[in-house]
Every structure is written in structure tokens, then in C-alpha cells.
Design a protein around this motif. Structure first.
Motif, mmCIF file in Angstrom:
data_model
loop_
_atom_site.group_PDB
_atom_site.id
_atom_site.type_symbol
_atom_site.label_atom_id
_atom_site.label_comp_id
_atom_site.label_asym_id
_atom_site.label_seq_id
_atom_site.Cartn_x
_atom_site.Cartn_y
_atom_site.Cartn_z
ATOM 1 N N TYR A 1 -7.564 -1.420 0.273
ATOM 2 C CA TYR A 1 -7.056 -0.402 -0.578
ATOM 3 C C TYR A 1 -7.648 0.805 -0.288
ATOM 4 O O TYR A 1 -7.322 1.846 -0.251
ATOM 5 C CB TYR A 1 -6.758 -0.568 -1.836
ATOM 6 C CG TYR A 1 -6.357 0.444 -2.910
ATOM 7 C CD1 TYR A 1 -4.992 0.748 -2.763
ATOM 8 C CD2 TYR A 1 -7.251 1.046 -3.561
ATOM 9 C CE1 TYR A 1 -4.716 1.796 -3.542
ATOM 10 C CE2 TYR A 1 -6.805 2.016 -4.651
ATOM 11 C CZ TYR A 1 -5.542 2.404 -4.371
ATOM 12 O OH TYR A 1 -4.993 3.420 -5.318
ATOM 13 N N GLU B 1 -5.338 13.242 4.420
ATOM 14 C CA GLU B 1 -3.775 14.001 4.609
ATOM 15 C C GLU B 1 -3.806 15.095 3.346
ATOM 16 O O GLU B 1 -3.320 16.099 3.389
ATOM 17 C CB GLU B 1 -2.644 13.175 4.310
ATOM 18 C CG GLU B 1 -2.466 12.546 5.618
ATOM 19 C CD GLU B 1 -1.310 11.472 5.821
ATOM 20 O OE1 GLU B 1 -0.345 12.001 5.389
ATOM 21 O OE2 GLU B 1 -1.535 10.217 6.147
ATOM 22 N N ASP B 2 -4.032 14.467 2.037
ATOM 23 C CA ASP B 2 -3.938 15.279 0.890
ATOM 24 C C ASP B 2 -4.924 16.549 0.849
ATOM 25 O O ASP B 2 -4.642 17.655 0.587
ATOM 26 C CB ASP B 2 -4.617 14.668 -0.417
ATOM 27 C CG ASP B 2 -4.436 15.149 -1.795
ATOM 28 O OD1 ASP B 2 -3.450 15.497 -2.270
ATOM 29 O OD2 ASP B 2 -5.471 15.711 -2.303
ATOM 30 N N SER C 1 -5.591 8.748 3.194
ATOM 31 C CA SER C 1 -4.399 9.270 2.490
ATOM 32 C C SER C 1 -5.195 10.787 1.798
ATOM 33 O O SER C 1 -4.589 11.681 1.753
ATOM 34 C CB SER C 1 -3.983 8.520 1.064
ATOM 35 O OG SER C 1 -3.133 7.527 1.684
ATOM 36 N N ARG D 1 -2.516 13.512 10.169
ATOM 37 C CA ARG D 1 -2.205 12.041 9.975
ATOM 38 C C ARG D 1 -2.622 11.294 11.181
ATOM 39 O O ARG D 1 -2.962 10.137 10.921
ATOM 40 C CB ARG D 1 -0.746 12.048 10.112
ATOM 41 C CG ARG D 1 -0.109 10.939 9.543
ATOM 42 C CD ARG D 1 1.365 11.264 9.309
ATOM 43 N NE ARG D 1 1.632 11.989 8.046
ATOM 44 C CZ ARG D 1 2.101 13.225 7.837
ATOM 45 N NH1 ARG D 1 2.887 14.015 8.845
ATOM 46 N NH2 ARG D 1 2.048 13.745 6.707
ATOM 47 N N GLN E 1 -7.156 2.689 2.877
ATOM 48 C CA GLN E 1 -5.826 3.247 2.727
ATOM 49 C C GLN E 1 -5.703 4.404 2.071
ATOM 50 O O GLN E 1 -5.676 5.546 2.439
ATOM 51 C CB GLN E 1 -4.940 2.343 2.205
ATOM 52 C CG GLN E 1 -3.381 3.062 1.856
ATOM 53 C CD GLN E 1 -2.349 2.058 1.246
ATOM 54 O OE1 GLN E 1 -2.716 0.923 0.889
ATOM 55 N NE2 GLN E 1 -1.341 2.596 0.562
ATOM 56 N N VAL E 2 -6.686 4.278 0.822
ATOM 57 C CA VAL E 2 -6.862 5.822 0.025
ATOM 58 C C VAL E 2 -7.654 6.695 0.771
ATOM 59 O O VAL E 2 -7.392 7.925 0.714
ATOM 60 C CB VAL E 2 -7.741 5.387 -1.240
ATOM 61 C CG1 VAL E 2 -8.004 6.639 -1.926
ATOM 62 C CG2 VAL E 2 -6.938 4.482 -2.075
ATOM 63 N N THR F 1 -6.137 9.724 10.151
ATOM 64 C CA THR F 1 -6.285 8.808 9.057
ATOM 65 C C THR F 1 -6.704 7.269 9.300
ATOM 66 O O THR F 1 -7.672 6.831 8.693
ATOM 67 C CB THR F 1 -4.961 8.610 8.032
ATOM 68 O OG1 THR F 1 -3.876 8.070 9.101
ATOM 69 C CG2 THR F 1 -4.391 10.019 7.719
ATOM 70 N N PRO G 1 -0.932 18.636 7.306
ATOM 71 C CA PRO G 1 -0.968 16.842 7.234
ATOM 72 C C PRO G 1 -0.590 16.413 8.463
ATOM 73 O O PRO G 1 -1.269 15.378 8.994
ATOM 74 C CB PRO G 1 0.159 16.961 6.205
ATOM 75 C CG PRO G 1 0.070 17.952 5.195
ATOM 76 C CD PRO G 1 -0.037 19.185 6.261
#
Length: 152
Positions: free
Chosen positions: A132, A142-143, A139, A110, A135-136, A113, A106
Motif C-alpha cells: 500500500y 501524480e497528485d 499516487s 505517470r 502504491q501511495v 510512478t 500527471p
């Protein structure tokens, strides 16, 4: 993608079939006959995750699909597909290239992202605002790293 229509058969690269919402490269009376899929060599790691408002809704707010080829703990090749963050699926090739040589961790992802968020072109709609979705999708990168690092 192989098609059949009044003018005969033709082959269309998969990234040109869907050109936008409700717009395809298919001609009048032309149908998809088959889809040819190359099986990746050397068994890449794979990841897919869709984020939506509810499990029951098939329409995603954002999704990320990935294939990663890893050698000696470092990414040798990466392929990403971003869904629901632009009019069509996005392959952020600059992000894929930036992943090469990094570890699947991650922390290593990062820094990318923001770049993956910038590769998206989301809209505001009833499902989610564009901010949003950006942002997702960041994320999800990273997930992906967390999930694949744990599995690898």
C-alpha cells in the motif's frame, strides 16, 4: 546540522544525522545546536503531502515533499523527499533526473510512478502494508503534478 558536545563543535550533512529508526550520528553528550538551511534560488514550485490513517495521527503512512524549478513549462531541476517508506527519508535521485525535461502534468509523471515506488523500501506494520505504501507514494507523484500544474 551544527552540533556541540564534549569534543567541541562539528557539522554533519543533514542526510547523515538520522541513520535509521532511533539511530543518529550524534555522539554521547552531543546536541544539535543549529540547522543551517539554504534558501533555494529562483523560487522553485513546492509541494508537500502526507497520507495517514487519520488526521489526528502525526505518523504518516507515506509522504512526498518536492521542489521543482520550471523553465518554459518544463522541469529544469527536481528534488524529491519520500517519507515513511524506508528507515530514513529517501531522495530518489534517478527519478529526479528522469523528471528533467518533462512537463508538470500527471500524464508526464505517470510513467515515473513505478520508479518512485521502487525507490522506496517500506515495511509492513500496523499503519499499512508495504504494498500500500508503494502504491501511495506513486499516487503522490501524480497528485504533485496535478497540484503544481493547476498552480503554475
Amino acid at each position: 546540522v551544527k552540533t556541540m558536545g564534549p569534543a567541541g563543535e562539528r557539522t554533519i550533512p543533514v542526510d547523515r544525522v538520522v541513520r535509521g529508526p532511533g539511530v543518529t550520528d550524534l555522539g554521547v553528550g552531543e546536541l544539535i545546536r543549529s540547522i543551517l538551511i539554504s534558501i533555494p534560488k529562483q523560487h522553485p514550485l513546492s509541494y508537500f503531502r502526507k497520507v495517514g490513517r487519520r488526521r489526528a495521527l502525526y505518523i504518516a503512512v507515506a509522504s512526498l515533499g518536492a521542489l521543482l524549478w520550471v523553465e518554459d513549462g518544463r522541469i529544469r531541476e527536481a528534488r524529491l523527499a519520500l517519507g515513511s517508506v524506508a528507515p530514513t527519508v529517501v531522495r530518489p535521485k534517478s527519478v529526479e533526473q528522469a523528471m528533467v525535461g518533462r512537463t508538470i502534468h500527471p500524464d508526464a509523471m505517470r510513467t515515473l510512478t513505478q520508479r518512485v515506488a521502487e525507490a522506496s523500501r517500506p515495511i509492513d506494520d500496523l499503519r499499512a502494508p508495504a504494498s500500500y505504501r508503494r502504491q501511495v507514494i506513486g499516487s503522490l507523484l501524480e497528485d504533485m503534478a496535478e497540484a503544481l500544474a493547476a498552480a503554475h
